[in-house]
Scaffold this active site. Structure first.
Site, PDB file in Angstrom:
ATOM      1  CE  LYS A   2      -1.690   3.134   1.837  1.00 55.26           C
ATOM      2  NZ  LYS A   2      -1.553   4.468   1.321  1.00 55.26           N
ATOM      3  N   GLY A  12       6.719   5.402   8.438  1.00 53.23           N
ATOM      4  CA  GLY A  12       6.082   6.761   8.203  1.00 53.23           C
ATOM      5  C   GLY A  12       6.326   7.514   9.483  1.00 53.23           C
ATOM      6  CB  THR A  32       0.744   7.198  10.699  1.00 50.18           C
ATOM      7  OG1 THR A  32       0.334   8.309  10.181  1.00 50.18           O
ATOM      8  CG2 THR A  32      -0.205   6.389   9.919  1.00 50.18           C
ATOM      9  N   GLY A  33       2.032   5.619  13.316  1.00 55.45           N
ATOM     10  CA  GLY A  33       2.604   4.561  13.852  1.00 55.45           C
ATOM     11  C   GLY A  33       1.559   3.927  14.985  1.00 55.45           C
ATOM     12  CB  CYS A  53      13.446   8.763   8.779  1.00 52.47           C
ATOM     13  SG  CYS A  53      14.637   7.533   8.056  1.00 52.47           S
ATOM     14  CD  GLU A  99      10.340  13.127  11.108  1.00 59.02           C
ATOM     15  OE1 GLU A  99       9.436  12.712  11.189  1.00 59.02           O
ATOM     16  OE2 GLU A  99      11.489  12.303  10.704  1.00 59.02           O
TER      17      GLU A  99
HETATM   18  P1  NAD Z   1       2.638   9.443   7.347  1.00 56.69           P
HETATM   19  O1  NAD Z   1       2.480   8.978   8.802  1.00 56.69           O
HETATM   20  O2  NAD Z   1       1.912  10.575   6.932  1.00 56.69           O
HETATM   21  O3  NAD Z   1       2.050   7.900   6.693  1.00 56.69           O
HETATM   22  C1  NAD Z   1       1.187   7.986   5.662  1.00 56.69           C
HETATM   23  C2  NAD Z   1       0.839   6.760   5.188  1.00 56.69           C
HETATM   24  O4  NAD Z   1       0.112   5.951   6.463  1.00 56.69           O
HETATM   25  C3  NAD Z   1      -0.046   6.806   4.017  1.00 56.69           C
HETATM   26  O5  NAD Z   1       0.159   5.553   3.145  1.00 56.69           O
HETATM   27  C4  NAD Z   1      -1.356   6.539   4.583  1.00 56.69           C
HETATM   28  O6  NAD Z   1      -2.336   6.152   3.680  1.00 56.69           O
HETATM   29  C5  NAD Z   1      -1.009   5.675   5.702  1.00 56.69           C
HETATM   30  N1  NAD Z   1      -2.129   5.713   6.880  1.00 56.69           N
HETATM   31  C6  NAD Z   1      -2.604   6.769   7.251  1.00 56.69           C
HETATM   32  N2  NAD Z   1      -3.529   6.435   8.548  1.00 56.69           N
HETATM   33  C7  NAD Z   1      -3.220   5.063   8.536  1.00 56.69           C
HETATM   34  C8  NAD Z   1      -3.856   4.211   9.437  1.00 56.69           C
HETATM   35  N3  NAD Z   1      -4.870   4.667  10.376  1.00 56.69           N
HETATM   36  N4  NAD Z   1      -3.623   2.761   9.331  1.00 56.69           N
HETATM   37  C9  NAD Z   1      -2.751   2.546   8.295  1.00 56.69           C
HETATM   38  N5  NAD Z   1      -1.988   3.217   7.336  1.00 56.69           N
HETATM   39  C10 NAD Z   1      -2.518   4.539   7.262  1.00 56.69           C
HETATM   40  O7  NAD Z   1       4.279   9.261   7.040  1.00 56.69           O
HETATM   41  P2  NAD Z   1       4.479   9.891   5.685  1.00 56.69           P
HETATM   42  O8  NAD Z   1       4.625  11.272   5.441  1.00 56.69           O
HETATM   43  O9  NAD Z   1       4.684   8.979   4.333  1.00 56.69           O
HETATM   44  O10 NAD Z   1       6.424   9.639   5.959  1.00 56.69           O
HETATM   45  C11 NAD Z   1       7.167  10.613   6.554  1.00 56.69           C
HETATM   46  C12 NAD Z   1       7.632   9.887   7.795  1.00 56.69           C
HETATM   47  O11 NAD Z   1       8.268   8.519   7.613  1.00 56.69           O
HETATM   48  C13 NAD Z   1       8.666  10.861   8.560  1.00 56.69           C
HETATM   49  O12 NAD Z   1       8.292  10.957   9.858  1.00 56.69           O
HETATM   50  C14 NAD Z   1       9.842   9.984   8.613  1.00 56.69           C
HETATM   51  O13 NAD Z   1      10.812  10.344   9.620  1.00 56.69           O
HETATM   52  C15 NAD Z   1       9.613   8.494   8.112  1.00 56.69           C
HETATM   53  N6  NAD Z   1      10.358   7.709   7.813  1.00 56.69           N
HETATM   54  C16 NAD Z   1      10.896   6.894   8.614  1.00 56.69           C
HETATM   55  C17 NAD Z   1      11.893   6.021   8.067  1.00 56.69           C
HETATM   56  C18 NAD Z   1      12.557   4.974   8.604  1.00 56.69           C
HETATM   57  O14 NAD Z   1      12.862   3.961   8.023  1.00 56.69           O
HETATM   58  N7  NAD Z   1      12.494   4.978  10.033  1.00 56.69           N
HETATM   59  C19 NAD Z   1      12.325   6.113   6.536  1.00 56.69           C
HETATM   60  C20 NAD Z   1      11.499   7.028   5.775  1.00 56.69           C
HETATM   61  C21 NAD Z   1      10.907   7.954   6.346  1.00 56.69           C
END
Ligand code: NAD
Length: 481
Positions: free
Chosen positions: A178, A231, A235-236, A287, A387
């Site tokens: 997804k 992400g 959301t996590g 990240c 962040e």
């Molecule tokens: P985000 O939390 O906005 O994620 C969005 C994603 O989550 C979308 O695909 C969305 O459809 C899905 N989503 C939303 N609500 C949901 C739910 N209730 N259940 C399941 N899925 C749901 O993050 P983003 O903007 O996509 O990514 C940016 C973040 O990612 C930053 O915080 C960054 O630090 C982190 N990141 C972490 C790593 C790592 O390896 N640790 C790598 C890259 C980015």
């Protein structure tokens, strides 16, 4: 989208537009799926896992699949590059991580498919029976977890997807990807490649769309065994809560607020590029980028002067289609507005704006921001705690090594970190006191090592053998002889 071995539209027939963040021109349309589409993909992955021939695949078969994906990506490299530049705003300086490393990682996982110990004999134990003591034999068997719901992100989309795809395939799982609504094109391209790998239908599925409901369906479905999400922390947390209802295995790769510790013996000329990098490397959208720069108090002003000069001289802003551009746009207008709120909070809370803070005057289109540096930042300011995910660096003065370590650790995040010094042994000792998943000394970073977060930066580890373990369940099989 790719579901059950076929290319399909969203059942509603809806699509949505993907803009180029540098030009705002539409790059492509993608299917805008709903929960029904997601359910169909989950059912296909479930059936493929429970009943399909994939369960009988050998590590050697899976190795071949991964090598073929790597070879195809290599062959289509310029196409991948164009997609990343146009749809993810990926500057050429990021392409080593965006393109080359993921191909290498696939080959590493191909190798690990053969090297991973799927069966380990355990020591023989005495077992008392009616016939007397007999030898108790047993082995630990690593089975695939099952159906994996994989939710990568958009900033390094191929890299993040490969860190899930590689071990998921190597260990024999089935999966539904997804992608982020911002960047589904890489996972669709991977589907094209996987279609040519003769995988049984339903092993790899991709469902694209804008709604958060799609991810929620994956997390809530009792037919899914595991979620791997990359992400934000917010959301996590929602995912962890929803996954608890079915006690799903979860792997969370979340955000960071990492620190660079410039030690008192560091050469400031050498430190300046690394210190400024949050203000330009992929527009700060990484990240593990070190966005808090900790510098000895007596070198604070000197460093800021050098950072401003470096940025003015070396950081070219513009469309990442130009290979000499270092700072491209951020991914969407909504993200730019959020970053601008952070810059405003820095000003309001008394940080010293050294350079940037606005939008480049000469770029009318695109979601650009100036490279921005704040000095005299305190660790309790919003820009030091949260962040930002934009081209903003915060410089914090410190008085002693202990204080620097304390500031670095005073964060709800625990993802990355860096130490700049002439004394590597001293840095290794300091690194062991930093509560983060990785620490790089003088720019070193091992992309093949375990990667993940302490504290609220996540749960679990991706990368190499550690990634393989995330995609298996361990079973003990015991017998007597
Ligand atoms: P985000 O939390 O906005 O994620 C969005 C994603 O989550 C979308 O695909 C969305 O459809 C899905 N989503 C939303 N609500 C949901 C739910 N209730 N259940 C399941 N899925 C749901 O993050 P983003 O903007 O996509 O990514 C940016 C973040 O990612 C930053 O915080 C960054 O630090 C982190 N990141 C972490 C790593 C790592 O390896 N640790 C790598 C890259 C980015």
């Amino acid at each position: 989208m790719y579901v059950d071995g076929r290319w399909v539209e969203a059942q509603s027939g809806k699509t949505y537009a993907l803009p180029n963040p540098a030009t705002e021109a539409i790059v492509a349309e993608a299917p805008d799926a709903s929960r029904e589409d997601m359910r169909a993909a989950i059912a296909a992955a479930r059936k493929a896992f429970d009943e399909g021939p994939w369960r009988k695949s050998t590590p050697g078969d899976r190795r071949q699949v991964l090598l073929k994906i790597a070879d195809e990506l290599e062959r289509r490299k310029e196409e991948v590059r164009s997609l990343l530049v146009a749809a993810a705003g990926a500057e050429y300086v990021t392409h080593l991580i965006q393109i080359d490393r993921p191909i290498e990682l696939l080959r590493l996982y191909a190798d690990l498919a053969l090297r991973f110990e799927f069966e380990t004999m355990l020591p023989v134990v005495p077992v008392p029976t009616a016939m007397g003591i007999v030898a108790g034999n047993s082995m630990a068997v690593h089975q695939p977890v099952g159906v994996c719901g994989l939710i990568p992100t958009w900033n390094f989309p191929l890299f993040v997807s490969v860190q899930k795809l590689g071990p998921a395939i190597a260990t024999g799982n089935t999966m539904v990807f997804k992608p982020s609504p911002y960047m589904p094109l890489i996972d669709l391209l991977l589907a094209e490649i996987l279609e040519g790998c003769d995988l049984p239908r339903g092993v790899y599925n991709v469902v694209t769309g804008q709604s958060a409901e799609l991810g929620a369906e994956l997390v809530e479905s009792p037919m899914v065994d595991k979620i791997s999400f990359t992400g934000s922390v917010a959301t996590g947390k929602r995912i962890m809560e929803a996954a608890s209802r079915t006690l799903k295995r979860i792997h969370l790769e979340l955000g960071g607020k990492s620190a660079t510790l410039i030690l008192d013996d560091a050469n400031l000329d050498e430190a300046v590029g690394a210190s400024s990098s949050p203000a330009f490397f992929h527009a700060g959208q990484g990240c593990a980028i070190c966005t808090r720069i900790l510098v000895p108090e007596n070198k604070h002003d000197d460093l800021l002067e050098r950072m401003a000069a470096f940025i003015q001289m070396a950081v070219k802003i513009g469309d990442p289609a130009d290979p000499s551009v270092m700072l491209g746009p951020v991914i969407r207008e909504e993200r730019r507005l959020k970053i601008e709120e952070y810059v405003e909070s820095g000003r309001r809370e008394g940080a010293q704006l050294i350079i940037g803070g606005g939008r480049p005057k000469d770029l009318g289109k695109g979601y650009f921001l100036e490279p921005t540096v704040f000095g005299q930042v305190r660790n309790d300011m919003t820009i030091a705690r949260e962040e930002i995910f934009g081209p903003v660096a915060s410089v914090l003065p410190y008085r002693s090594e202990d204080e620097a370590i304390r500031i670095a650790n005073e964060s709800s995040y625990g993802l990355g970190g860096a130490i700049l010094t002439k004394d590597t042994l001293r840095a290794i000792e300091i690194a062991k006191q930093i509560r983060t998943g990785t620490v790089g000394i003088n720019g070193a970073f091992n992309l093949f090592g375990p990667f993940g977060g302490f504290k609220q930066s996540g749960i679990g580890r991706e990368g190499g053998m550690w990634g393989m373990h995330e995609y298996t369940e361990v079973q003990t099989v015991a017998w007597t002889s």
